[in-house]
Design a protein around this motif. Sequence first.
Motif, PDB file in Angstrom:
ATOM      1  N   LEU A   7      53.169   9.038  46.757  1.00 20.85           N
ATOM      2  CA  LEU A   7      52.982   8.229  45.563  1.00 20.85           C
ATOM      3  C   LEU A   7      51.634   7.505  45.578  1.00 20.85           C
ATOM      4  O   LEU A   7      50.994   7.342  44.534  1.00 20.85           O
ATOM      5  N   GLN A   8      51.181   7.088  46.761  1.00 21.94           N
ATOM      6  CA  GLN A   8      49.874   6.453  46.858  1.00 21.94           C
ATOM      7  C   GLN A   8      48.769   7.455  46.539  1.00 21.94           C
ATOM      8  O   GLN A   8      47.787   7.116  45.865  1.00 21.94           O
ATOM      9  N   ALA A   9      48.920   8.690  47.013  1.00 23.92           N
ATOM     10  CA  ALA A   9      47.930   9.735  46.705  1.00 23.92           C
ATOM     11  C   ALA A   9      47.896  10.009  45.209  1.00 23.92           C
ATOM     12  O   ALA A   9      46.827  10.214  44.622  1.00 23.92           O
ATOM     13  N   LEU A  10      49.058  10.018  44.568  1.00 22.69           N
ATOM     14  CA  LEU A  10      49.134  10.223  43.115  1.00 22.69           C
ATOM     15  C   LEU A  10      48.433   9.090  42.385  1.00 22.69           C
ATOM     16  O   LEU A  10      47.651   9.317  41.453  1.00 22.69           O
ATOM     17  N   SER A  86      47.057  21.526  39.396  1.00 23.77           N
ATOM     18  CA  SER A  86      47.962  21.919  40.476  1.00 23.77           C
ATOM     19  C   SER A  86      48.159  20.766  41.455  1.00 23.77           C
ATOM     20  O   SER A  86      49.266  20.525  41.948  1.00 23.77           O
ATOM     21  N   TYR A  87      47.085  20.050  41.730  1.00 28.14           N
ATOM     22  CA  TYR A  87      47.131  18.893  42.628  1.00 28.14           C
ATOM     23  C   TYR A  87      48.045  17.811  42.049  1.00 28.14           C
ATOM     24  O   TYR A  87      48.907  17.260  42.748  1.00 28.14           O
ATOM     25  N   LEU A  88      47.889  17.522  40.753  1.00 29.46           N
ATOM     26  CA  LEU A  88      48.724  16.531  40.086  1.00 29.46           C
ATOM     27  C   LEU A  88      50.192  16.938  40.111  1.00 29.46           C
ATOM     28  O   LEU A  88      51.071  16.122  40.421  1.00 29.46           O
ATOM     29  N   TYR A  89      50.475  18.184  39.799  1.00 33.36           N
ATOM     30  CA  TYR A  89      51.859  18.667  39.788  1.00 33.36           C
ATOM     31  C   TYR A  89      52.478  18.562  41.177  1.00 33.36           C
ATOM     32  O   TYR A  89      53.639  18.166  41.320  1.00 33.36           O
ATOM     33  N   ALA A  90      51.730  18.934  42.202  1.00 34.60           N
ATOM     34  CA  ALA A  90      52.259  18.902  43.565  1.00 34.60           C
ATOM     35  C   ALA A  90      52.647  17.486  43.966  1.00 34.60           C
ATOM     36  O   ALA A  90      53.684  17.259  44.596  1.00 34.60           O
ATOM     37  N   LEU A  91      51.821  16.509  43.591  1.00 34.18           N
ATOM     38  CA  LEU A  91      52.104  15.125  43.955  1.00 34.18           C
ATOM     39  C   LEU A  91      53.209  14.521  43.097  1.00 34.18           C
ATOM     40  O   LEU A  91      54.104  13.840  43.605  1.00 34.18           O
ATOM     41  N   ALA A  92      53.174  14.760  41.795  1.00 40.63           N
ATOM     42  CA  ALA A  92      54.108  14.099  40.884  1.00 40.63           C
ATOM     43  C   ALA A  92      55.497  14.712  40.898  1.00 40.63           C
ATOM     44  O   ALA A  92      56.492  14.008  40.693  1.00 40.63           O
ATOM     45  N   ALA A 189      42.533  19.854  48.056  1.00 44.56           N
ATOM     46  CA  ALA A 189      43.524  20.772  47.491  1.00 44.56           C
ATOM     47  C   ALA A 189      44.662  21.007  48.481  1.00 44.56           C
ATOM     48  O   ALA A 189      45.840  21.025  48.100  1.00 44.56           O
ATOM     49  N   TYR A 190      44.338  21.156  49.754  1.00 43.34           N
ATOM     50  CA  TYR A 190      45.371  21.314  50.777  1.00 43.34           C
ATOM     51  C   TYR A 190      46.163  20.022  50.953  1.00 43.34           C
ATOM     52  O   TYR A 190      47.382  20.051  51.166  1.00 43.34           O
ATOM     53  N   TYR A 191      45.474  18.899  50.883  1.00 35.00           N
ATOM     54  CA  TYR A 191      46.141  17.606  51.034  1.00 35.00           C
ATOM     55  C   TYR A 191      47.220  17.431  49.970  1.00 35.00           C
ATOM     56  O   TYR A 191      48.338  16.968  50.253  1.00 35.00           O
ATOM     57  N   GLY A 192      46.919  17.809  48.730  1.00 30.08           N
ATOM     58  CA  GLY A 192      47.912  17.717  47.673  1.00 30.08           C
ATOM     59  C   GLY A 192      49.112  18.604  47.929  1.00 30.08           C
ATOM     60  O   GLY A 192      50.249  18.249  47.617  1.00 30.08           O
TER      61      GLY A 192
END
Length: 284
Positions: A7-10, A86-92, A189-192
């Motif tokens: 959530l912090q990354a998002l 893709s990054y947003l979707y992975a986090l959210a 990208a990998y982090y997400g």
Amino acid sequence: MHQPTRLQALSTFLKAQRAKLLPQEVGIAPGIRRRTPGLRREEVAQLAGVSTTWYTWLEQGREIKVSPSVLEAISNALRLTPDERSYLYALALESAGTSTYPLEEQQLAISPALRRILQELRSCPTIISDRRGTIVGWNAAAAHIFLDFEQLPPEQRNMIRLLFTRKEFQRLAVNWEHFASGYLSIFRAYYGKYVEDKWYEQFLEEMGRLHPDFNRMWEQSRVSSAPEVVLEFRHARAGKMLFHLTSLQVQGQDDLRCSIYTPDPDSPTEVKLKQLMERRPLQP
């Protein structure tokens, strides 16, 4: 699961993307009293068709229900690239990737076929790395341009760490920040995708603590699974060299990546590289 980390990354990502957009870029009059750069939260909410309260909670990293359709609307409002979406979707959506076993326990020896490809790319410095940026394979051309990775202990063969710690890398690229930012965009990208892996938070904390420029560059980094860039190197022996960097995903469970530096065809780079590898005197 490491919910607070995700959530912090998002939250950090949404704030950074909002700050990048100018009001006039999305058809909003800038006004005269804007205390922060970029769009306001209420403006993003309006563009996405959601309530300001709901978007504020999302950006604050609160645990709320999110649907793909709403994320699509937010992606459009923030004008995200496909990789950023893709990054947003992975986090959210809590869809970050997980390994069936810790990466350090995996056998990341590259396949004979991939090793053959490395050998055949004689005129193209090539590096193979895993999802943490650890270098697991390279060819002779890469050793001549960068450094002989064989001389490093395996635990030190992390491309992100080397970019910030080794003078060879910092002297090599004419625009070092541009060079490093390309790798950071892949790393993000990998982090997400693997944000639940505790290793990333530990690594980011360590890098930010040891290297003053890292936090700034990390916060400003884009998200890109395969950036294609042109890099100008100033090699200690060969002088000016131009390479086109192409990053390819290697299919398989290990998430390996192949970074290929192709000599610019309109420059003497390939000739210089061959002379380096043959240890012949370099022609001016």
